[in-house]
Design a protein around this motif. Sequence first.
Motif, short mmCIF file in Angstrom:
data_model
loop_
_atom_site.label_atom_id
_atom_site.label_comp_id
_atom_site.label_asym_id
_atom_site.label_seq_id
_atom_site.Cartn_x
_atom_site.Cartn_y
_atom_site.Cartn_z
N PHE A 1 0.83 -1.35 -0.06
CA PHE A 1 0.03 -0.06 0.07
C PHE A 1 0.83 1.18 0.07
CE2 PHE A 1 -2.38 3.29 2.21
CZ PHE A 1 -3.16 3.36 1.58
N ILE A 2 0.42 2.23 -0.95
CA ILE A 2 1.29 3.51 -0.91
C ILE A 2 0.00 4.63 -0.94
CG2 ILE A 2 2.85 4.96 -2.06
CD1 ILE A 2 2.23 1.27 -3.32
N THR A 3 0.51 5.44 0.02
CA THR A 3 -0.39 6.74 0.16
C THR A 3 0.44 7.85 0.05
OG1 THR A 3 -2.10 7.79 1.34
CG2 THR A 3 -0.31 6.96 2.68
N TRP A 4 -0.10 9.01 -0.57
CA TRP A 4 0.56 10.45 -0.91
C TRP A 4 -0.62 11.45 -0.79
CZ3 TRP A 4 0.26 6.85 -4.64
CH2 TRP A 4 -0.46 7.15 -5.88
N PRO A 5 -0.20 12.65 -0.58
CA PRO A 5 -1.09 13.89 -0.78
C PRO A 5 -1.01 14.45 -2.01
CG PRO A 5 0.91 14.52 0.10
CD PRO A 5 1.20 12.95 0.07
N LEU A 6 -2.20 14.85 -2.63
CA LEU A 6 -2.37 15.76 -3.62
C LEU A 6 -1.22 16.72 -3.97
CD1 LEU A 6 -3.93 16.99 -6.19
CD2 LEU A 6 -4.93 18.35 -4.37
N GLN A 7 -0.62 16.88 -5.03
CA GLN A 7 0.17 17.78 -5.33
C GLN A 7 -0.60 18.95 -6.41
OE1 GLN A 7 3.67 17.40 -4.03
NE2 GLN A 7 2.19 16.06 -2.86
N PRO A 8 -0.82 20.05 -5.92
CA PRO A 8 -1.86 20.73 -6.51
C PRO A 8 -1.41 21.85 -7.51
CG PRO A 8 -1.54 21.87 -4.53
CD PRO A 8 -0.63 20.42 -4.32
N LEU B 1 -4.51 -1.40 7.60
CA LEU B 1 -4.37 -2.56 6.80
C LEU B 1 -3.05 -3.49 7.19
CD1 LEU B 1 -4.14 -0.13 3.49
CD2 LEU B 1 -5.96 -1.64 4.30
N ASP B 2 -3.63 -4.21 8.37
CA ASP B 2 -2.53 -5.02 8.91
C ASP B 2 -2.58 -6.26 8.27
OD1 ASP B 2 -5.13 -6.08 9.83
OD2 ASP B 2 -4.35 -6.13 11.89
N ASN B 3 -3.38 -6.54 7.12
CA ASN B 3 -3.41 -7.73 6.25
C ASN B 3 -2.80 -7.40 4.87
OD1 ASN B 3 -5.43 -6.20 5.23
ND2 ASN B 3 -6.84 -7.97 5.02
N VAL B 4 -2.08 -6.14 4.71
CA VAL B 4 -1.28 -5.85 3.62
C VAL B 4 0.07 -6.09 4.17
CG1 VAL B 4 -0.77 -4.30 1.84
CG2 VAL B 4 -3.22 -4.58 2.46
N PRO B 5 0.95 -6.76 3.58
CA PRO B 5 2.14 -6.94 4.15
C PRO B 5 3.21 -6.03 4.03
CG PRO B 5 2.07 -8.26 2.15
CD PRO B 5 0.83 -7.70 2.29
N ASN B 6 3.17 -4.85 3.16
CA ASN B 6 4.28 -4.07 3.08
C ASN B 6 3.53 -2.46 2.72
OD1 ASN B 6 6.56 -5.50 2.43
ND2 ASN B 6 5.19 -6.33 1.15
N LEU B 7 4.17 -1.46 3.45
CA LEU B 7 3.72 -0.06 3.48
C LEU B 7 4.77 0.94 2.90
CD1 LEU B 7 1.16 1.27 4.22
CD2 LEU B 7 2.31 2.06 6.16
#
Length: 353
Positions: free
Chosen positions: A227-234, A262-268
């Motif tokens: 899983f990868i999260t990031w903020p809007l770059q406006p 997301l403890d069932n998704v192995p990588n962050l």
Amino acid sequence: MRDVLDLYRNAPLLELGAEADRVRRRLHPEGVVTYIVDRNINYTNVCVADCGFCAFYRRPKHAEGWTLSYEQIGAKIDEAKALGAVQILMQGGHNPYIPFEWYLDLLRYIKRNHPIHIHGFSPSEVDFFAKVHRLEAVDVVRELRKAGLDSIPGGGGEILVERVRAQASPGKAGADRWLEIMEIAHAEGMKTSVTMMYGIGETLAERIEHLERVRELQARTHGFTAFITWPLQPENTPEFSHMPKTDAIEYLRTVAISRIVLDNVPNLQASWVTMGMKIGQIALRFGCNDFGSLMIEENVVSAANTTHRTTTAEMERLIVDAGFTPARRRQDYSVIAPPAGMPAHAPPPPVAA
């Protein structure tokens, strides 16, 4: 959701980070932080999705629109392989002028002439191929896989809530469809990543809804590797340039709650590409166990004036300085052994409690 939302909204930052770090240590007790050497290849910037947050795309017949040739893509792959790349991430705009066979021939061309792991074609692209070429999504996935596609990236996820997608990316696959295509890919034996781009007008509750929908699908299929999260770059975007950039505190809170839910998704994965190296380092103590990609080439985020760059030496130094052992990986998160004659990384110094 209420308890998770309360934790996200009200827990002191360091307590939230400590809880996420506990989940990370349970999943990855060995203290290794991985990264990959790859290249993002955007095969076309022509797109009819009209996402209000995208500074990269151009409409059909725009003077700045382009589509790469097979030979140009092959040259980019050879350059990347010379720098140690083990993968390409291939994504493009929703270009209505490209026949489906073009994509299949491209995959065959790459595997024949420039063999490498191909991580490509997000669920939104698969949905677009199916609509334009009047195919079933499962047939699109099967044909792409048969031609050489190895895995599917989680691009185009944004926020998996219909209200948000209707205002931010109405021309792309809806939340249900995006998740449906991921489930199809998993059923066909393909591994995928999954993403969340926040800061596009959603509420905190809608971010949690996104995470919980990902968690539910993962519980059924076990097909998400990361899983990868990031903020809007406006900056430079058609409709979101007035939006403020969210700060590092919000990013760290979002990374931490993502690891907890997301403890069932192995990588962050830490998003140093949008947040910079120092915040990327801190994210390793807020639940992340992966430092992402060297990213030999990146075009979409840089179109919004965010242009962090690095080297493998710097990435490894930052990982060591954060108290971890760096290791290169493949897309499936298997670790690549050091070349013959090169010593493995020394274990990191102990971190004070």
